[in-house]
Design a protein around this motif. Structure first.
Motif, PDB file in Angstrom:
ATOM      1  N   ASN A 129       0.829  -1.213   0.000  1.00  0.00           N
ATOM      2  CA  ASN A 129       0.000   0.000   0.000  1.00  0.00           C
ATOM      3  C   ASN A 129       0.865   1.266   0.000  1.00  0.00           C
ATOM      4  N   ASP A 130       1.967   1.237  -0.727  1.00  0.00           N
ATOM      5  CA  ASP A 130       2.957   2.312  -0.636  1.00  0.00           C
ATOM      6  C   ASP A 130       3.022   3.209  -1.864  1.00  0.00           C
ATOM      7  N   LEU A 131       1.928   3.291  -2.619  1.00  0.00           N
ATOM      8  CA  LEU A 131       1.910   4.158  -3.793  1.00  0.00           C
ATOM      9  C   LEU A 131       1.167   5.451  -3.498  1.00  0.00           C
ATOM     10  N   TYR A 132       1.755   6.546  -3.905  1.00  0.00           N
ATOM     11  CA  TYR A 132       1.179   7.863  -3.658  1.00  0.00           C
ATOM     12  C   TYR A 132      -0.138   8.054  -4.417  1.00  0.00           C
ATOM     13  N   GLY A 133      -1.088   8.715  -3.762  1.00  0.00           N
ATOM     14  CA  GLY A 133      -2.295   9.169  -4.443  1.00  0.00           C
ATOM     15  C   GLY A 133      -3.516   8.302  -4.282  1.00  0.00           C
ATOM     16  N   THR A 134      -3.360   7.100  -3.766  1.00  0.00           N
ATOM     17  CA  THR A 134      -4.503   6.208  -3.577  1.00  0.00           C
ATOM     18  C   THR A 134      -4.577   5.754  -2.117  1.00  0.00           C
ATOM     19  N   GLU A 135      -5.788   5.580  -1.626  1.00  0.00           N
ATOM     20  CA  GLU A 135      -5.956   5.150  -0.241  1.00  0.00           C
ATOM     21  C   GLU A 135      -5.668   3.664  -0.061  1.00  0.00           C
ATOM     22  N   ALA A 136      -5.807   2.891  -1.125  1.00  0.00           N
ATOM     23  CA  ALA A 136      -5.607   1.441  -1.016  1.00  0.00           C
ATOM     24  C   ALA A 136      -5.095   0.883  -2.330  1.00  0.00           C
ATOM     25  N   THR A 137      -4.242  -0.121  -2.224  1.00  0.00           N
ATOM     26  CA  THR A 137      -3.765  -0.843  -3.397  1.00  0.00           C
ATOM     27  C   THR A 137      -4.314  -2.270  -3.351  1.00  0.00           C
ATOM     28  N   ILE A 138      -4.431  -2.883  -4.515  1.00  0.00           N
ATOM     29  CA  ILE A 138      -4.949  -4.252  -4.583  1.00  0.00           C
ATOM     30  C   ILE A 138      -4.032  -5.196  -3.796  1.00  0.00           C
ATOM     31  N   GLY A 139      -4.609  -5.970  -2.903  1.00  0.00           N
ATOM     32  CA  GLY A 139      -3.855  -6.947  -2.117  1.00  0.00           C
ATOM     33  C   GLY A 139      -3.588  -6.522  -0.689  1.00  0.00           C
ATOM     34  N   TYR A 140      -3.648  -5.213  -0.429  1.00  0.00           N
ATOM     35  CA  TYR A 140      -3.334  -4.700   0.916  1.00  0.00           C
ATOM     36  C   TYR A 140      -4.319  -5.203   1.965  1.00  0.00           C
ATOM     37  N   ASP A 141      -5.603  -5.138   1.673  1.00  0.00           N
ATOM     38  CA  ASP A 141      -6.612  -5.546   2.652  1.00  0.00           C
ATOM     39  C   ASP A 141      -6.500  -7.038   2.967  1.00  0.00           C
ATOM     40  N   THR A 142      -6.301  -7.846   1.939  1.00  0.00           N
ATOM     41  CA  THR A 142      -6.174  -9.292   2.158  1.00  0.00           C
ATOM     42  C   THR A 142      -4.946  -9.605   3.002  1.00  0.00           C
ATOM     43  N   ALA A 143      -3.820  -8.954   2.704  1.00  0.00           N
ATOM     44  CA  ALA A 143      -2.598  -9.181   3.465  1.00  0.00           C
ATOM     45  C   ALA A 143      -2.786  -8.798   4.929  1.00  0.00           C
ATOM     46  N   LEU A 144      -3.476  -7.690   5.171  1.00  0.00           N
ATOM     47  CA  LEU A 144      -3.758  -7.272   6.547  1.00  0.00           C
ATOM     48  C   LEU A 144      -4.546  -8.349   7.296  1.00  0.00           C
ATOM     49  N   ASN A 145      -5.577  -8.865   6.655  1.00  0.00           N
ATOM     50  CA  ASN A 145      -6.391  -9.907   7.282  1.00  0.00           C
ATOM     51  C   ASN A 145      -5.577 -11.168   7.548  1.00  0.00           C
ATOM     52  N   THR A 146      -4.673 -11.501   6.648  1.00  0.00           N
ATOM     53  CA  THR A 146      -3.810 -12.672   6.834  1.00  0.00           C
ATOM     54  C   THR A 146      -2.901 -12.484   8.045  1.00  0.00           C
ATOM     55  N   ILE A 147      -2.321 -11.292   8.155  1.00  0.00           N
ATOM     56  CA  ILE A 147      -1.431 -11.003   9.277  1.00  0.00           C
ATOM     57  C   ILE A 147      -2.191 -11.063  10.604  1.00  0.00           C
ATOM     58  N   VAL A 148      -3.349 -10.417  10.658  1.00  0.00           N
ATOM     59  CA  VAL A 148      -4.123 -10.379  11.895  1.00  0.00           C
ATOM     60  C   VAL A 148      -4.524 -11.786  12.333  1.00  0.00           C
TER      61      VAL A 148
END
Length: 323
Positions: A129-148
């Motif tokens: 999720n490290d790209l400027y200008g967007t609140e979310a990138t594809i894959g970020y939400d899923t990775a967060l859920n996996t980590i949690v």
């Protein structure tokens, strides 16, 4: 426009297949042939092209990874090596290109647009999720859920044995995954690249927190300036001789798995938007999302601007839900 190319590049991210599906179906709706390029820019240089059909994207929205394959191609940085890629694009009759990936992938897309004068649209696909200008990138939400989910399991063991666990997550240059997974999992502390890590202060914090407590979880971004979880544990151990310390490196399980609802929806909307931008004559734009609205960002801004503002450690810790 009758033919567009599509490739996935860099690290894979859950939801890339959903984007491939959306791009292919949207383009075919408008009578446009999609040329799938296997293995990113490597496949572009070697001409690994396939004409996509509806059947190629059936039943892939739920799959992690990318059916087109991905690669990190250092050879594409060489101008001489790129000549073959440019010839392949021209020979195939590709009139526009959609690139799904991160900042490195977009740098390649930018160079290609400059050298062959072809419209290029970027879709951000990266768990960091490290790209400027967007609140979310594809894959970020899923990775967060996996980590949690993983941290929840680790805490069971940590509590059973009165242990301090240092859990390493991805994030070479960005602490988004580490910070937000720490908040969601109730971690006691988090170490990220955007802040200076004070080993002694962390040790004192653990000592004060663990009076009468059975466990602590410290999330460590792999890009922390003091090193990963193993390095942190080694450096902090002399300060915590009375505590039992353990590390867990989550590694590539963070990349895989079926994408979440959010990533499927974001990828689908992004794929549709990317095709619409090509049809509108746009080029060197990145698709993004802000306040649930699809937006566009100049590709050069997405590449060059910093997506992660510097924050003071006190401000960061104030965001944590636990003390």
């Amino acid at each position: 426009m009758k033919k567009i190319g599509l490739l996935t590049s860099g690290g894979d991210a859950p939801g890339m297949n959903a984007a491939i599906r959306a791009i292919t179906k949207t383009a075919m709706h408008f009578g446009i042939q999609v040329v799938g390029i296997r293995d990113g820019f490597e496949g572009l240089m070697e001409g690994r092209f396939i004409n996509m059909k509806y059947t190629d994207v059936d039943n892939i929205i739920q799959r992690g990874g990318t059916i087109l394959g991905s690669a990190r191609s250092l050879e594409f940085k060489d101008k001489e090596k790129r000549k073959q890629a440019l010839e392949n694009v021209i020979e195939a009759g590709i009139e526009g290109l959609i690139v799904i990936g991160g900042d490195g992938s977009f740098r390649g897309a930018h160079v290609l647009a400059q050298e062959v004068n072809i419209p290029v649209i970027g879709i951000p696909g990266t768990i960091d999720n490290d790209l400027y200008g967007t609140e979310a990138t594809i894959g970020y939400d899923t990775a967060l859920n996996t980590i949690v989910a993983a941290v929840d399991k680790i805490r069971d063991t940590a509590s059973s044995h009165k242990r301090i666990f240092f859990v390493e997550v991805m994030g070479r240059d960005s602490g988004f995954l580490a910070l937000n997974s720490a908040i969601a999992s109730g971690a006691e502390s988090v170490l990220i690249p955007e802040t200076i890590t004070d080993i002694e202060a962390i040790a004192n914090q653990i000592k004060s927190q663990n009076k009468g407590r059975r466990s602590s979880i410290i999330i460590v971004a792999e890009g922390d300036e003091e090193g990963g979880a193993m390095d942190i544990m080694r450096k902090i151990k002399p300060h915590l001789e009375d505590f039992e310390l353990r590390t867990t490196i989550l590694g590539h399980i963070q990349r895989g798995g079926s994408p979440s609802y959010f990533d499927r929806a974001l990828a689908t909307r992004s794929g549709i938007k990317a095709v619409e931008l090509l049809l509108a004559g746009e080029t060197e734009k990145m698709v993004g999302i802000k306040a649930d609205e699809m937006i566009t960002i100049d590709l050069i801004d997405a590449i060059e601007k910093n997506a992660t503002p510097k924050v003071e450690r006190e401000e960061l810790l104030a965001k944590l839900l636990t003390k």
